[in-house]
Design a protein around this motif. Structure first.
Motif, PDB file in Angstrom:
ATOM      1  N   ALA A 113       0.807  -1.220   0.000  1.00 28.17           N
ATOM      2  CA  ALA A 113       0.000   0.000   0.000  1.00 28.17           C
ATOM      3  C   ALA A 113       0.844   1.275   0.000  1.00 28.17           C
ATOM      4  N   CYS A 114       2.017   1.210  -0.619  1.00 28.13           N
ATOM      5  CA  CYS A 114       2.876   2.397  -0.724  1.00 28.13           C
ATOM      6  C   CYS A 114       3.221   2.990   0.638  1.00 28.13           C
ATOM      7  N   ALA A 115       3.312   2.135   1.651  1.00 19.86           N
ATOM      8  CA  ALA A 115       3.667   2.613   2.981  1.00 19.86           C
ATOM      9  C   ALA A 115       5.068   3.213   2.962  1.00 19.86           C
ATOM     10  N   PRO A 116       5.311   4.253   3.764  1.00 16.54           N
ATOM     11  CA  PRO A 116       6.666   4.817   3.839  1.00 16.54           C
ATOM     12  C   PRO A 116       7.674   3.745   4.248  1.00 16.54           C
ATOM     13  N   HIS A 117       8.863   3.798   3.678  1.00 15.94           N
ATOM     14  CA  HIS A 117       9.910   2.849   4.041  1.00 15.94           C
ATOM     15  C   HIS A 117      11.225   3.609   4.223  1.00 15.94           C
ATOM     16  N   ILE A 118      12.200   2.938   4.784  1.00 14.61           N
ATOM     17  CA  ILE A 118      13.465   3.590   5.126  1.00 14.61           C
ATOM     18  C   ILE A 118      14.570   3.268   4.137  1.00 14.61           C
ATOM     19  N   SER A 134       6.178   0.083  -6.844  1.00 21.49           N
ATOM     20  CA  SER A 134       7.087   1.044  -7.472  1.00 21.49           C
ATOM     21  C   SER A 134       7.019   2.361  -6.712  1.00 21.49           C
ATOM     22  N   ASP A 135       8.162   2.811  -6.200  1.00 17.37           N
ATOM     23  CA  ASP A 135       8.181   4.098  -5.490  1.00 17.37           C
ATOM     24  C   ASP A 135       7.688   5.228  -6.382  1.00 17.37           C
ATOM     25  N   LEU A 136       8.058   5.169  -7.659  1.00 14.90           N
ATOM     26  CA  LEU A 136       7.659   6.237  -8.571  1.00 14.90           C
ATOM     27  C   LEU A 136       6.153   6.262  -8.759  1.00 14.90           C
ATOM     28  N   GLN A 137       5.549   5.086  -8.949  1.00 11.82           N
ATOM     29  CA  GLN A 137       4.096   5.023  -9.106  1.00 11.82           C
ATOM     30  C   GLN A 137       3.386   5.446  -7.820  1.00 11.82           C
ATOM     31  N   CYS A 138       3.981   5.101  -6.695  1.00 11.62           N
ATOM     32  CA  CYS A 138       3.403   5.541  -5.419  1.00 11.62           C
ATOM     33  C   CYS A 138       3.413   7.055  -5.310  1.00 11.62           C
ATOM     34  N   LEU A 150       3.169   9.085  -7.619  1.00 11.33           N
ATOM     35  CA  LEU A 150       2.160   9.616  -8.538  1.00 11.33           C
ATOM     36  C   LEU A 150       0.744   9.326  -8.055  1.00 11.33           C
ATOM     37  N   GLY A 151       0.624   8.709  -6.880  1.00 13.60           N
ATOM     38  CA  GLY A 151      -0.690   8.478  -6.305  1.00 13.60           C
ATOM     39  C   GLY A 151      -1.368   7.207  -6.759  1.00 13.60           C
ATOM     40  N   LYS A 152      -0.633   6.312  -7.398  1.00 10.44           N
ATOM     41  CA  LYS A 152      -1.226   5.077  -7.892  1.00 10.44           C
ATOM     42  C   LYS A 152      -1.491   4.111  -6.735  1.00 10.44           C
ATOM     43  N   ASP A 153      -2.445   3.228  -6.939  1.00  5.24           N
ATOM     44  CA  ASP A 153      -2.792   2.200  -5.950  1.00  5.24           C
ATOM     45  C   ASP A 153      -2.008   0.943  -6.303  1.00  5.24           C
ATOM     46  N   GLU A 154      -0.803   0.846  -5.780  1.00  6.24           N
ATOM     47  CA  GLU A 154       0.121  -0.226  -6.119  1.00  6.24           C
ATOM     48  C   GLU A 154      -0.089  -1.455  -5.215  1.00  6.24           C
ATOM     49  N   HIS A 155       0.024  -2.646  -5.804  1.00  4.12           N
ATOM     50  CA  HIS A 155      -0.107  -3.884  -5.044  1.00  4.12           C
ATOM     51  C   HIS A 155       0.866  -4.932  -5.572  1.00  4.12           C
ATOM     52  N   TRP A 156       1.191  -5.880  -4.698  1.00  9.22           N
ATOM     53  CA  TRP A 156       1.953  -7.045  -5.120  1.00  9.22           C
ATOM     54  C   TRP A 156       1.044  -7.967  -5.920  1.00  9.22           C
ATOM     55  N   SER A 157       1.607  -8.534  -6.991  1.00  4.94           N
ATOM     56  CA  SER A 157       0.874  -9.509  -7.792  1.00  4.94           C
ATOM     57  C   SER A 157       1.279 -10.899  -7.310  1.00  4.94           C
ATOM     58  N   ILE A 158       0.538 -11.424  -6.333  1.00  2.17           N
ATOM     59  CA  ILE A 158       0.857 -12.709  -5.730  1.00  2.17           C
ATOM     60  C   ILE A 158       0.398 -13.836  -6.658  1.00  2.17           C
ATOM     61  N   SER A 159       1.272 -14.798  -6.892  1.00  2.00           N
ATOM     62  CA  SER A 159       0.966 -15.918  -7.778  1.00  2.00           C
ATOM     63  C   SER A 159       0.668 -17.172  -6.965  1.00  2.00           C
TER      64      SER A 159
END
Length: 618
Positions: free
Chosen positions: A382-387, A540-544, A546-555
Motif C-alpha cells: 500500500a505504498c507505505a513509507p519505508h526507510i 514502485s516508489d515512482l508510481q506511489c 504519482l498516487g497510484k494504488d500499487e499492489h503485489w501480484s501474488i501468484s
C-alpha cells in the motif's frame, strides 16, 4: 543461525569474588546490498553483553567500573564517543548472595577482540562494592534463544539452539544461582544435537510473578564456556493488539460498536493513553479504561507513559508500557532517556513490562535489550513509507526479514512485532484530500501478519486498525479477522514456544525460494508456518509518488514438500493438523514418516499454519 554468546568466570586475582558468567553477541544487520538503509554505517563494533552473578555485598547500585573506566552517561556527547550505549543492573538493591544480572550494549572497538578478559565492578553511592570480578567473553554457536514461563508461572522454559556441527551436552543448569539440573523434567533435553534446538523445563516453587528476576546459566561438557543471561518475566499473554485511530476510540462504553468490531475480528489488546477517549467526547480516562473496563470486559492493555500505574484501580490486564515507537530513527540522548525511564519503571511499576518499537536493521542491535520487549515494523504494501533509498522499496519478504532479525538481536527476551493493517496514512492525498484509497489487500495483509509468527514473535501488533477503511477493503478485514482467530486458538503454543529453524521446504528437487517456512516448538506442540512469496511484481516508489494504488501480484504456488526435524526431546507426534480460517483439517498419516525428518507432503498453497502435538516419551 550463527549466534553470539559466551562467558567465563572469576580469576585468581579475585578468589573471594562471586563467579561471573556472561553472554555476548554481535549486532545482527543486513548488508547494504540487500537493504539500502541510507547513511547508516555497518554496526560491526562491540555488541550486547549479559552478565550473571550473585552479589558480594549489600546496598543499592550507583555506578559501574568496566575495564578500569567509570561508566558515565552525560548528555550532549557525540554518540560515536560513547563507551557504553546503555546499561541495566537488576535488581538495583541487593543483599549478599542475591542473584543479579547486568546488561549493556557498546559500540566501542576495544570489545572486538574475542575471546577476551574483562573486569567489572558494581559500587554503591558510598563506594562499597556489590560485585567485583573478571569475566571472559567470546562468540559461540550454541545459544539460549528464549526464556519464559507457563501461564501459571510455575514452570520455566529455556529454549536452546545449537548451530555447531556436533552435539553439545549440558551438564549444569543454574537458575537464580541454584543448581536445578536434577529437576529438569525431561533429561533428554540436556543433549542438544547439531543444528537443532532443545527445550529445558524447570519446575518453579514458589511460582514466579510478573516482573520477577530470572538468571540462567548453562555449563557444558567439554571445553565450551558456560552461557549466562538474565531477564524479567513478562505477563503470560500473547497479545493480538490494535493500534487504533485516535478518532475511533474502540473502548466499551465509549464507542461500543467500534469495540465490538475489533473483538469480532479477534483483537484482544488495545493501545491507548490517558486521553484516548477524549476525541470521542468521553470523559473516561485511560486509567479507568485500564483499571475498570479492561478487567470487566476481559481485554488487555498496552498503555502510554502518561498513565501512572498508581492511578489504575486493577492493573491485572495491563501488559506493558510503550515508551516510544521507531525509537531507532535517531541515535542521540533519547536512548539514555529511555534507559533511565526503563530503570525507574522497573523499580516503581515492577509487574508490567517496558516496550519500544523499532524500524532500522542497522540500529536494532543497539536498542535490543534496552527494554523488556522489543518491537519492529517493516511494511511492504500500500505504498507505505519505508526507510530504504528512493526507488529501492523493500521486497515482499521484507517484513519477515526485519522481524526475524529483531528476534535475533533481542533474544532471549520476547518480541512483539508489527504487521501492517488499514490506515488512511497509506492513502494517496493531494492538498489534504484523499485521491486514492490504497490499503493492503487480503494476501498482503496475511503475508505480513504471518511474518510476525514466522519471525518468532510473542505478540501480534497491528498498525493501524482503522474501521473507516473497511468500506474500501472489507475483504482485508475479513481475512485478518479469520487470521486473528486462528492465532488466538494457538497463542499459548506461540508464547511458550520458539523458532527451531529445523524445517525446510522444497520445490521439486530444489530448495523453495518462493516460500518461508518456520517451526515453532512449544512444550506440547510444533507449529509450522508456510508463507507464499511467489509474485509477478510489486511496489514502485515512482508510481506511489504519482498516487497510484500499487499492489503485489501474488501468484499461486505449490510447496512440493516440507521437511520437519522433530527435536529429539519432543517425543512422539500423535496428532497432525492444518489450521486455516478457523477450520482444522487432518493431515493424512501417509504423508508422514516417523523418522527424524517428517514430510508434511504436497500441495500446500498460500499462507497457512500447520501443527503437531506430542506425547513425551519417558
Amino acid at each position: 543461525m550463527k549466534a553470539t554468546l559466551l562467558v567465563l568466570l572469576g580469576f585468581a586475582s579475585f578468589l573471594n569474588a562471586s563467579v561471573i558468567y556472561s553472554s555476548y553477541r554481535k549486532d545482527y544487520f543486513y548488508p547494504y546490498s540487500e537493504y539500502k538503509e541510507a547513511n547508516l554505517p555497518d554496526p560491526v563494533n562491540g555488541g550486547r553483553f549479559h552478565l550473571v552473578s550473585t552479589a558480594d555485598g549489600n546496598g543499592t547500585f550507583e555506578s559501574m567500573i568496566l575495564n578500569g573506566k567509570t561508566v558515565q552517561f552525560e548528555d550532549g556527547k557525540d554518540p560515536d564517543s560513547w563507551y557504553l550505549d546503555w546499561l541495566h543492573v537488576y535488581p538495583k538493591t541487593v543483599k549478599e548472595g542475591d542473584p543479579l544480572w547486568i546488561s549493556f550494549h557498546t559500540r566501542d572497538s576495544s570489545f572486538n577482540k574475542e575471546p577476551n578478559l574483562a573486569l567489572v565492578e558494581l559500587k554503591t553511592s558510598s563506594g562499597s562494592s556489590l560485585l567485583k570480578g573478571n569475566f571472559t567473553y567470546q562468540l559461540t554457536s550454541c545459544n539460549i534463544t528464549y526464556i519464559t514461563t507457563d501461564a501459571n508461572y510455575s514452570q520455566l522454559f529455556i529454549h536452546v539452539h545449537n548451530d555447531y556441527k556436533d552435539t553439545r551436552t549440558i551438564k549444569t543448569v543454574l537458575v537464580n544461582g541454584a543448581d536445578r539440573t536434577n529437576d529438569i523434567t525431561n533429561k533428554a533435553s540436556l543433549s542438544v544435537p547439531a543444528k537443532a534446538s532443545t527445550l529445558l523445563t524447570v519446575p518453579l516453587s514458589p511460582a514466579l510473578k510478573p516482573g520477577s528476576l530470572v538468571t540462567v546459566v548453562l555449563e557444558f561438557q567439554g571445553s565450551d564456556p558456560p552461557l549466562g543471561t538474565g531477564l524479567r518475566i513478562a505477563k503470560a499473554h500473547f497479545p493480538i493488539e490494535a493500534y487504533p485511530k485516535s478518532h475511533e476510540c474502540p473502548f466499551p462504553t465509549v464507542k461500543d460498536d467500534n469495540y465490538k468490531f475489533h473483538r469480532d475480528h479477534g483483537f484482544d489488546t488495545f493501545f491507548f493513553g490517558q486521553n484516548s477517549a477524549k476525541p470521542c467526547g468521553s470523559s473516561t480516562s485511560g486509567s479507568d479504561i485500564a483499571g475498570k473496563l479492561a478487567p470487566q470486559y476481559s481485554f488487555y492493555c498496552l498503555i502510554q507513559t502518561d498513565i501512572p500505574l498508581t492511578s489504575v484501580a486493577n492493573s491485572q490486564n495491563v501488559l506493558a508500557k510503550l515508551l516510544g515507537d521507531e525509537v531507532d530513527s535517531h541515535l542521540d540522548d533519547q536512548l539514555r532517556s529511555l534507559m533511565k525511564t526503563t530503570d525507574s519503571l522497573w523499580e516503581e511499576e515492577t509487574e508490567i513490562a517496558t516496550y519500544i518499537g523499532g524500524s532500522r536493521s542497522r540500529r536494532n542491535g543497539i536498542f535490543a535489550g534496552l527494554t523488556d520487549i522489543q518491537g519492529m515494523d517493516m511494511y511492504v504494501a500500500a505504498c507505505a513509507p519505508h526507510i530504504q533509498e528512493f526507488l529501492n522499496p523493500p521486497p515482499l519478504r521484507g517484513s519477515y526479514d526485519y522481524l526475524r532479525l529483531t528476534r535475533n538481536n533481542h533474544m532471549p527476551l520476547p518480541t512483539w512485532l508489527y504487521s501492517q493493517l488499514l490506515d488512511d496514512g497509506w492513502d494517496a492525498q493531494l492538498d489534504g484530500r484523499i485521491i486514492s484509497h490504497r490499503q493492503p489487500n487480503p494476501d498482503e495483509a496475511r503475508i505480513q501478519a504471518m511474518s510476525v509468527i514466522a519471525g518468532c514473535g510473542k505478540g501480534l501488533m497491528y498498525f493501524q486498525s482503522e474501521i473507516a477503511e473497511n468500506q474500501y477493503y472489507p475483504k482485508t478485514w475479513v481475512e485478518i479477522g479469520n487470521f486473528n482467530h486462528d492465532i488466538g486458538a494457538v497463542r499459548e503454543y506461540l508464547r511458550e514456544g520458539d523458532c527451531t529453524d529445523m524445517v525446510s521446504s522444497s520445490d521439486g528437487d530444489n530448495a523453495d525460494a518462493n516460500s518461508i517456512t518456520q517451526a515453532i516448538r512449544s512444550p506440547e506442540a510444533i507449529l509450522v508456518t508456510v508463507i507464499n512469496l511467489k509474485n509477478d511484481g510489486g511496489i514502485s516508489d515512482l508510481q506511489c509518488e504519482l498516487g497510484k494504488d500499487e499492489h503485489w501480484s501474488i501468484s499461486d504456488h505449490t510447496v512440493n514438500k516440507i521437511d520437519i526435524t522433530v527435536p529429539s526431546d519432543f517425543g512422539s507426534v500423535v496428532d497432525k493438523f492444518e489450521l486455516r480460517n478457523g477450520q482444522i483439517s487432518d493431515i493424512p498419516s501417509s504423508m508422514f514418516s516417523y523418522n527424524e525428518s517428517v514430510s508434511l507432503g504436497e500441495d500446500y498453497h498460500g499462507n497457512t499454519l500447520m501443527g503437531g502435538t506430542a506425547t513425551l516419551s519417558s
